[in-house]
Design a protein around this motif. Structure first.
Motif, PDB file in Angstrom:
ATOM      1  N   TYR B 447      33.242 -30.346  91.035  1.00 62.36           N
ATOM      2  CA  TYR B 447      33.423 -32.023  91.415  1.00 62.36           C
ATOM      3  C   TYR B 447      32.979 -32.900  90.548  1.00 62.36           C
ATOM      4  O   TYR B 447      33.723 -33.924  90.388  1.00 62.36           O
ATOM      5  CB  TYR B 447      32.433 -32.164  92.605  1.00 62.36           C
ATOM      6  N   LEU B 448      32.212 -32.441  89.652  1.00 62.00           N
ATOM      7  CA  LEU B 448      31.689 -33.487  88.572  1.00 62.00           C
ATOM      8  C   LEU B 448      31.641 -33.136  87.260  1.00 62.00           C
ATOM      9  O   LEU B 448      31.279 -31.847  87.048  1.00 62.00           O
ATOM     10  CB  LEU B 448      30.285 -34.029  88.734  1.00 62.00           C
ATOM     11  N   GLN B 449      31.667 -33.685  86.358  1.00 62.50           N
ATOM     12  CA  GLN B 449      31.594 -33.412  84.854  1.00 62.50           C
ATOM     13  C   GLN B 449      30.241 -33.810  84.401  1.00 62.50           C
ATOM     14  O   GLN B 449      29.693 -34.791  85.104  1.00 62.50           O
ATOM     15  CB  GLN B 449      32.676 -33.965  83.909  1.00 62.50           C
ATOM     16  N   TRP B 450      29.825 -33.327  83.378  1.00 57.41           N
ATOM     17  CA  TRP B 450      28.351 -33.533  82.709  1.00 57.41           C
ATOM     18  C   TRP B 450      28.898 -34.289  81.308  1.00 57.41           C
ATOM     19  O   TRP B 450      29.827 -33.810  80.671  1.00 57.41           O
ATOM     20  CB  TRP B 450      27.820 -32.235  82.195  1.00 57.41           C
ATOM     21  N   ARG B 451      28.044 -35.243  81.151  1.00 58.04           N
ATOM     22  CA  ARG B 451      28.368 -36.026  79.910  1.00 58.04           C
ATOM     23  C   ARG B 451      26.885 -35.792  78.952  1.00 58.04           C
ATOM     24  O   ARG B 451      25.783 -36.326  79.554  1.00 58.04           O
ATOM     25  CB  ARG B 451      28.473 -37.645  80.298  1.00 58.04           C
ATOM     26  N   LEU B 452      26.977 -35.420  78.060  1.00 56.52           N
ATOM     27  CA  LEU B 452      25.734 -34.978  77.196  1.00 56.52           C
ATOM     28  C   LEU B 452      25.602 -35.779  76.009  1.00 56.52           C
ATOM     29  O   LEU B 452      26.525 -35.714  74.907  1.00 56.52           O
ATOM     30  CB  LEU B 452      25.589 -33.660  76.717  1.00 56.52           C
ATOM     31  N   PRO B 453      24.860 -36.954  75.818  1.00 57.36           N
ATOM     32  CA  PRO B 453      24.696 -37.924  74.691  1.00 57.36           C
ATOM     33  C   PRO B 453      24.233 -37.088  73.567  1.00 57.36           C
ATOM     34  O   PRO B 453      22.991 -36.615  73.664  1.00 57.36           O
ATOM     35  CB  PRO B 453      23.838 -39.123  75.236  1.00 57.36           C
ATOM     36  N   VAL B 454      24.882 -37.267  72.377  1.00 57.74           N
ATOM     37  CA  VAL B 454      24.144 -36.371  71.333  1.00 57.74           C
ATOM     38  C   VAL B 454      24.128 -37.172  70.190  1.00 57.74           C
ATOM     39  O   VAL B 454      24.969 -38.008  69.693  1.00 57.74           O
ATOM     40  CB  VAL B 454      25.396 -35.061  71.027  1.00 57.74           C
ATOM     41  N   PHE B 484      34.760 -33.968  73.251  1.00 56.05           N
ATOM     42  CA  PHE B 484      34.199 -35.037  72.685  1.00 56.05           C
ATOM     43  C   PHE B 484      34.569 -36.459  73.178  1.00 56.05           C
ATOM     44  O   PHE B 484      35.720 -36.609  72.848  1.00 56.05           O
ATOM     45  CB  PHE B 484      34.266 -34.860  71.105  1.00 56.05           C
ATOM     46  N   ASN B 485      33.522 -36.961  73.466  1.00 57.64           N
ATOM     47  CA  ASN B 485      33.788 -38.373  73.557  1.00 57.64           C
ATOM     48  C   ASN B 485      34.891 -38.979  74.681  1.00 57.64           C
ATOM     49  O   ASN B 485      35.337 -40.227  74.694  1.00 57.64           O
ATOM     50  CB  ASN B 485      34.008 -39.436  72.501  1.00 57.64           C
ATOM     51  N   ALA B 486      35.410 -38.126  75.363  1.00 59.49           N
ATOM     52  CA  ALA B 486      36.106 -38.355  76.547  1.00 59.49           C
ATOM     53  C   ALA B 486      36.114 -37.321  77.465  1.00 59.49           C
ATOM     54  O   ALA B 486      35.874 -35.870  77.240  1.00 59.49           O
ATOM     55  CB  ALA B 486      37.621 -38.609  76.190  1.00 59.49           C
ATOM     56  N   PRO B 487      36.347 -37.381  78.733  1.00 63.18           N
ATOM     57  CA  PRO B 487      36.411 -36.370  79.697  1.00 63.18           C
ATOM     58  C   PRO B 487      37.216 -35.019  79.468  1.00 63.18           C
ATOM     59  O   PRO B 487      38.439 -35.487  79.015  1.00 63.18           O
ATOM     60  CB  PRO B 487      36.775 -37.117  81.075  1.00 63.18           C
ATOM     61  N   VAL B 488      36.931 -34.076  79.912  1.00 67.09           N
ATOM     62  CA  VAL B 488      37.907 -32.955  80.079  1.00 67.09           C
ATOM     63  C   VAL B 488      39.005 -33.231  81.129  1.00 67.09           C
ATOM     64  O   VAL B 488      38.852 -33.931  82.063  1.00 67.09           O
ATOM     65  CB  VAL B 488      36.822 -31.627  80.359  1.00 67.09           C
ATOM     66  N   THR B 489      40.243 -33.021  80.541  1.00 65.41           N
ATOM     67  CA  THR B 489      41.287 -33.438  81.442  1.00 65.41           C
ATOM     68  C   THR B 489      41.997 -32.218  82.038  1.00 65.41           C
ATOM     69  O   THR B 489      42.241 -31.028  81.343  1.00 65.41           O
ATOM     70  CB  THR B 489      42.064 -34.240  80.951  1.00 65.41           C
ATOM     71  N   ILE B 490      42.640 -32.436  83.072  1.00 66.03           N
ATOM     72  CA  ILE B 490      43.368 -31.230  83.702  1.00 66.03           C
ATOM     73  C   ILE B 490      44.791 -31.666  83.943  1.00 66.03           C
ATOM     74  O   ILE B 490      44.940 -32.972  84.805  1.00 66.03           O
ATOM     75  CB  ILE B 490      42.917 -30.849  85.376  1.00 66.03           C
ATOM     76  N   SER B 491      45.789 -30.835  83.720  1.00 66.41           N
ATOM     77  CA  SER B 491      47.028 -31.236  84.150  1.00 66.41           C
ATOM     78  C   SER B 491      47.542 -30.504  85.188  1.00 66.41           C
ATOM     79  O   SER B 491      47.377 -29.342  85.187  1.00 66.41           O
ATOM     80  CB  SER B 491      47.920 -31.085  82.776  1.00 66.41           C
ATOM     81  N   GLY B 492      48.045 -31.110  86.121  1.00 72.48           N
ATOM     82  CA  GLY B 492      48.834 -30.366  87.399  1.00 72.48           C
ATOM     83  C   GLY B 492      50.226 -29.656  87.114  1.00 72.48           C
ATOM     84  O   GLY B 492      50.888 -29.182  88.019  1.00 72.48           O
ATOM     85  N   ILE B 493      50.747 -29.836  85.918  1.00 75.81           N
ATOM     86  CA  ILE B 493      52.449 -29.581  85.829  1.00 75.81           C
ATOM     87  C   ILE B 493      51.992 -28.160  85.359  1.00 75.81           C
ATOM     88  O   ILE B 493      51.359 -27.650  84.687  1.00 75.81           O
ATOM     89  CB  ILE B 493      52.767 -30.552  84.958  1.00 75.81           C
ATOM     90  N   ASP B 494      53.265 -27.531  85.572  1.00 75.07           N
ATOM     91  CA  ASP B 494      53.543 -26.186  85.000  1.00 75.07           C
ATOM     92  C   ASP B 494      52.361 -25.117  85.287  1.00 75.07           C
ATOM     93  O   ASP B 494      51.854 -24.239  84.604  1.00 75.07           O
ATOM     94  CB  ASP B 494      53.499 -26.228  83.526  1.00 75.07           C
ATOM     95  N   GLY B 495      51.574 -25.339  86.793  1.00 72.31           N
ATOM     96  CA  GLY B 495      50.887 -24.650  87.112  1.00 72.31           C
ATOM     97  C   GLY B 495      49.503 -25.006  86.913  1.00 72.31           C
ATOM     98  O   GLY B 495      48.592 -24.220  87.364  1.00 72.31           O
ATOM     99  N   GLY B 496      49.308 -25.786  86.018  1.00 73.68           N
ATOM    100  CA  GLY B 496      47.850 -26.227  85.850  1.00 73.68           C
ATOM    101  C   GLY B 496      47.476 -25.884  84.499  1.00 73.68           C
ATOM    102  O   GLY B 496      47.388 -24.820  83.982  1.00 73.68           O
ATOM    103  N   GLY B 529      27.627 -37.329  66.032  1.00 74.66           N
ATOM    104  CA  GLY B 529      27.228 -37.797  67.357  1.00 74.66           C
ATOM    105  C   GLY B 529      27.972 -38.519  68.423  1.00 74.66           C
ATOM    106  O   GLY B 529      29.286 -38.675  67.796  1.00 74.66           O
ATOM    107  N   GLY B 530      27.566 -38.613  69.652  1.00 73.81           N
ATOM    108  CA  GLY B 530      28.666 -39.127  70.624  1.00 73.81           C
ATOM    109  C   GLY B 530      28.334 -38.538  71.773  1.00 73.81           C
ATOM    110  O   GLY B 530      27.221 -37.791  72.294  1.00 73.81           O
ATOM    111  N   ASN B 531      29.405 -38.301  72.740  1.00 73.69           N
ATOM    112  CA  ASN B 531      29.041 -37.895  74.033  1.00 73.69           C
ATOM    113  C   ASN B 531      29.935 -36.411  74.082  1.00 73.69           C
ATOM    114  O   ASN B 531      31.045 -36.434  73.568  1.00 73.69           O
ATOM    115  CB  ASN B 531      29.812 -38.621  75.138  1.00 73.69           C
ATOM    116  N   VAL B 532      29.336 -35.525  74.464  1.00 72.76           N
ATOM    117  CA  VAL B 532      30.010 -34.297  74.860  1.00 72.76           C
ATOM    118  C   VAL B 532      30.187 -34.160  76.333  1.00 72.76           C
ATOM    119  O   VAL B 532      29.458 -34.040  77.135  1.00 72.76           O
ATOM    120  CB  VAL B 532      29.335 -32.845  74.472  1.00 72.76           C
TER     121      VAL B 532
END
Lengths: 236, 569
Positions: B447-454, B484-496, B529-532
């Motif tokens: 449900y949630l992503q984690w953001r790890l500041p590095v 890195f530095n942006a959320p992981v994203t999911i695409s719903g097209i072509d089966g996801g 450095g940045g966010n994972v």
């Protein structure tokens, strides 16, 4: 091998059966994003742009899993019709692209709700007469039938094939999947389950009972009897 | 009570009762009451029956035109055990028992004669006995019916009175104030619900049996009683348990909450879906949020469950005046996440007024579907507000943004965490494919992503968690997608598909039993450095529940034995 099947299925745009989940690869890999099919979404965007030209405050909210917008709010579209259902259908026919490839004739009236000067016609999506599980379209109107908002879960389900599984066998598969004893079958409905990753023709088997009392819905694919999904529907 | 020599069904149902207690976080034994179904009631009921019969026989009207009664406005705790006089909707029964146009209330007495619970033809217990016990006094009023001195009384008539009055109150609110008529029928309501398990059969399984309290309240859809192995019923019910010293029908907010669920119905806000950043439970959260909001709106008081939820811990009581925002307060649990929505609505109510707020959100609610998210809901709410008052619509929009209902990225900073020290005491849950179906071939996202500041120059970060998932020996089949530095994203097209920099695989931790770990180093962490950002993906059919997380920055890259991931591929 499973990876190969998964990749092939992905390329073909197919939904994978649950067992593929259980045996998913556990190695690091890179994955890529794919683009939306242009036509349905582009047509929806074009129709939306026309609406926005007429009523600049019209705004939309899009979902990744449906080509049409999930919400179009703040419209002002005059309609014709003797009933609110007829007026909603008049709007949907004229702006069918907003449904992202779903035909308005595939919507069955669920009910018309009334509150505080709003008349909301709610339609359940169907495909070739089979209900699409949990997918609704709601058209909100003023009492004189001016359409203000559209909210839609509708997704195109073209190419879904009806399998040979009987409803009796589907019930047996569902009971087996539910496990334990003491389940009572509430009802069985032929459905299309259009979840993430693709649509499946099957049976929604509603069971009552279980270790922790549950109203369990098990969706069984009609093509091969696999369990598409299973979840409790009781509100606590 | 019939007794049958059978093992599995009985054992199974007694375990069910035990599970019920666990669900409610009750750390005491359930079902430790008498060994026979006792006749704990009801001299009062019998006595009043006689009065009613006499009155009917005498041809006098049994119920006064405007019958009076005393009830708690809120609940015993808020009202400090003081009842207040109210006028009831006049019951339509000949004997004055509590059935009227919009409510039909029965008690459920701890007595023999209740419906038998059976599994595979074997009886192993019974529901309490359903009887409408409350009748008016000789003067046609109900003022003699008072809260029992023993709060654990499983048969008291006061529970019926509370239920009858408050169901009529909430029905009148929705009908008269908002024009909603969908529940214009006598809604069956059952109070003091207890179940009786045959103690001799229970004993063979090391359990006490006897009367077992039902520690909950619920809306039961038509035929839902089968869930208790009881005969089917045609109409939906609301049921309220008596559990130890807690009678759920004494809390008006609990009654209003369940009634609102019935009003929202099953074609709105009942979905669970994936969006670009993971699994989205916001429809269910808003369903709970509406149920809390309208309960609070009814009494113009923002606290829900002061009495009815407090028995399970103070953290269960929900105060809508306390700000909850997205993403800081997201948990993945619908009641907890519903507080984000309900607290935003409460703040709007305070800012622009109750009438405008209620009108606007009810208009919007009618248009909601099963997959309406916070953002989509906010859009409809603002659009409706603009039709009424554009200035206040602007104020509403600002508040919706402030509470994170608009523009919320569902990610929280990853740090050492424990369920027991969190405000809502809920697990970090990742659903399994069994619930969501086979479409998630990349794994069911959390449900949630984690953001790890590095920080720049960080060599390695070790992440460990204690996870439970049935049948996995504490090594659930999880993967962790990194970006890195942006959320992981999911695409719903072509089966996801998942769009990520890399996906790594946690394994059992070498030093902590029943924990999994992964150590990120090399190309798994940004050199500058940045966010994972991280998204857990569950590849098994069963859900995974994480109740503890440890995060450690390591001074050097470990050589081996630390489930090292370098992301070289």
């Amino acid at each position: 091998m499973n990876r190969l099947i998964a990749t092939t299925a992905a390329l073909l745009g197919l939904a994978l059966p649950s067992p593929a989940i259980a045996s998913a690869p556990r190695t690091a890999k890179k994955v890529t994003v794919s683009r939306a099919p242009a036509s349905a979404r582009q047509q929806a965007q074009q129709t939306l742009a026309e609406l926005q030209k007429r009523t600049p405050r019209t705004s939309a909210h899009w979902s990744i899993s449906q080509p049409g917008p999930h919400v179009v709010a703040g419209m002002r579209v005059l309609t014709k019709g003797k009933t609110y259902e007829a007026r909603a259908r008049h709007f949907l026919r004229a702006h069918e692209a907003l449904l992202g490839g779903v035909k308005q004739r595939d919507l069955r009236l669920d009910r018309v709700s009334v509150a505080h000067g709003r008349r909301v016609a709610r339609f359940a999506q169907s495909h070739a007469g089979t209900p699409v599980l949990g997918r609704f379209v709601a058209v909100s109107m003023t009492p004189d039938g001016v359409v203000l908002h559209l909210s839609s879960d509708a997704v195109p389900v073209n190419g879904v094939k009806r399998g040979a599984l009987s409803s009796q066998l589907a019930v047996r598969k569902a009971l087996l999947a539910a496990g334990g004893t003491g389940w009572a079958v509430k009802h069985v409905t032929r459905v299309i389950d259009a979840q993430f990753g693709g649509a499946v023709d099957g049976f929604a088997v509603d069971l009552i009972g279980g270790l922790k009392p549950q109203l369990l819905r098990v969706v069984v694919a009609s093509s091969d009897g696999r369990i598409v999904r299973m979840g409790d529907r009781m509100k606590r | 009570m019939s007794r049958f020599v059978t093992k599995r069904p009985v054992f199974w149902w007694i375990r069910a009762a035990a599970a019920c207690c666990i669900v409610a976080s009750i750390a005491v034994a359930c079902g430790t009451e008498p060994t026979q179904p006792p006749a704990q009631s009801t001299a009062d009921a019998a006595g009043t029956d006689a009065v009613a019969d006499a009155a009917v026989d005498a041809g006098k009207p049994v119920v006064a035109e405007a019958p009076k009664a005393k009830v708690y406005f809120h609940d015993p705790t808020t009202d400090q055990l003081t009842t207040a006089q109210v006028t009831l909707v006049r019951p339509t029964t000949a004997d004055g028992t509590l059935t009227g146009p919009y409510a039909s209330v029965k008690n459920c007495l701890n007595e023999k004669g209740g419906q038998t619970m059976a599994s595979l033809g074997y009886a192993f217990g019974a529901l309490c006995k359903e009887v409408a016990t409350v009748v008016p006094d000789a003067d046609g009023h109900y003022l003699s019916i008072k809260p029992p001195t023993d709060m654990s009384d499983p048969n008291d008539g006061f529970a019926e009175l509370m239920m009858y009055h408050h169901v009529n109150q909430i029905h009148a609110y929705f009908k008269n104030v908002h024009g909603l008529t969908e529940l214009d029928h006598p809604l069956p309501a059952l109070v003091n619900v207890n179940l009786w398990y045959d103690p001799e059969i229970a004993k063979t399984h090391g359990l006490a049996g006897g009367w077992t309290g039902y520690p909950n309240a619920a809306f039961m859809p038509p035929k839902g009683f089968k869930a208790f192995q009881l005969p089917e019923r045609d109409k939906g019910h609301i049921i309220f348990g008596q559990y130890e010293k807690t009678d759920f029908s004494y809390d008006a907010t609990v009654i209003y909450h369940e009634y609102t669920h019935a009003m929202v119905g099953t074609t709105r806000l009942s979905g669970l879906f994936a969006d670009a950043h993971g699994l989205n439970n916001q429809p269910g959260a808003m369903n709970e949020g509406f149920a809390d909001y309208f309960a609070a709106a009814m009494i113009e008081y923002p606290i829900i469950g002061t009495y009815g939820l407090a028995f399970a811990g103070a953290h269960r009581v929900r105060d809508l005046s306390v700000m909850r925002k997205c993403p800081d307060d997201l948990t993945g649990q619908v009641h907890a996440d519903g507080r984000i929505f309900s607290s935003a609505l409460w703040a709007i109510r305070k800012k622009v007024g109750s009438q405008l707020t209620d009108h606007v959100i009810l208009r919007a609610l009618l248009t909601f579907t099963n997959h309406t998210s916070f953002e989509a809901a906010a859009k409809l709410i603002i659009a409706e507000a603009e039709k009424l008052d554009s200035t206040k619509a602007g104020q509403m929009e600002l508040l919706l943004k402030k509470y994170g209902l608009i523009g919320c990225l569902r990610g929280k900073e990853l740090k050492t965490w424990s369920k027991n020290n969190s405000p809502d005491k809920t697990d970090f849950q990742v659903e399994g494919g069994g619930k969501l179906g086979g479409g998630y071939k990349f794994g069911v996202p959390a449900y949630l992503q984690w953001r790890l500041p590095v920080k720049q120059g960080t060599q390695a970060v070790r992440i460990r968690w204690h996870a439970e998932s049935s049948g996995t020996f504490n090594n659930p089949n999880l993967t962790l997608a990194l970006q890195f530095n942006a959320p992981v994203t999911i695409s719903g097209i072509d089966g996801g598909k998942v769009f990520a920099h890399a996906t790594v695989v946690p394994e059992p931790d070498k030093n902590k039993s029943k924990w999994q770990s992964i150590t990120l180093a090399g190309k798994c962490i940004p050199y500058q450095g940045g966010n994972v950002w991280m998204l857990l993906l569950n590849h098994s059919l069963k859900d995974v529940r994480i109740d503890e997380i440890e995060v450690d920055v390591l001074p050097t890259v470990p050589q081996s034995g630390e489930n090292l991931a370098l992301c070289n591929k």
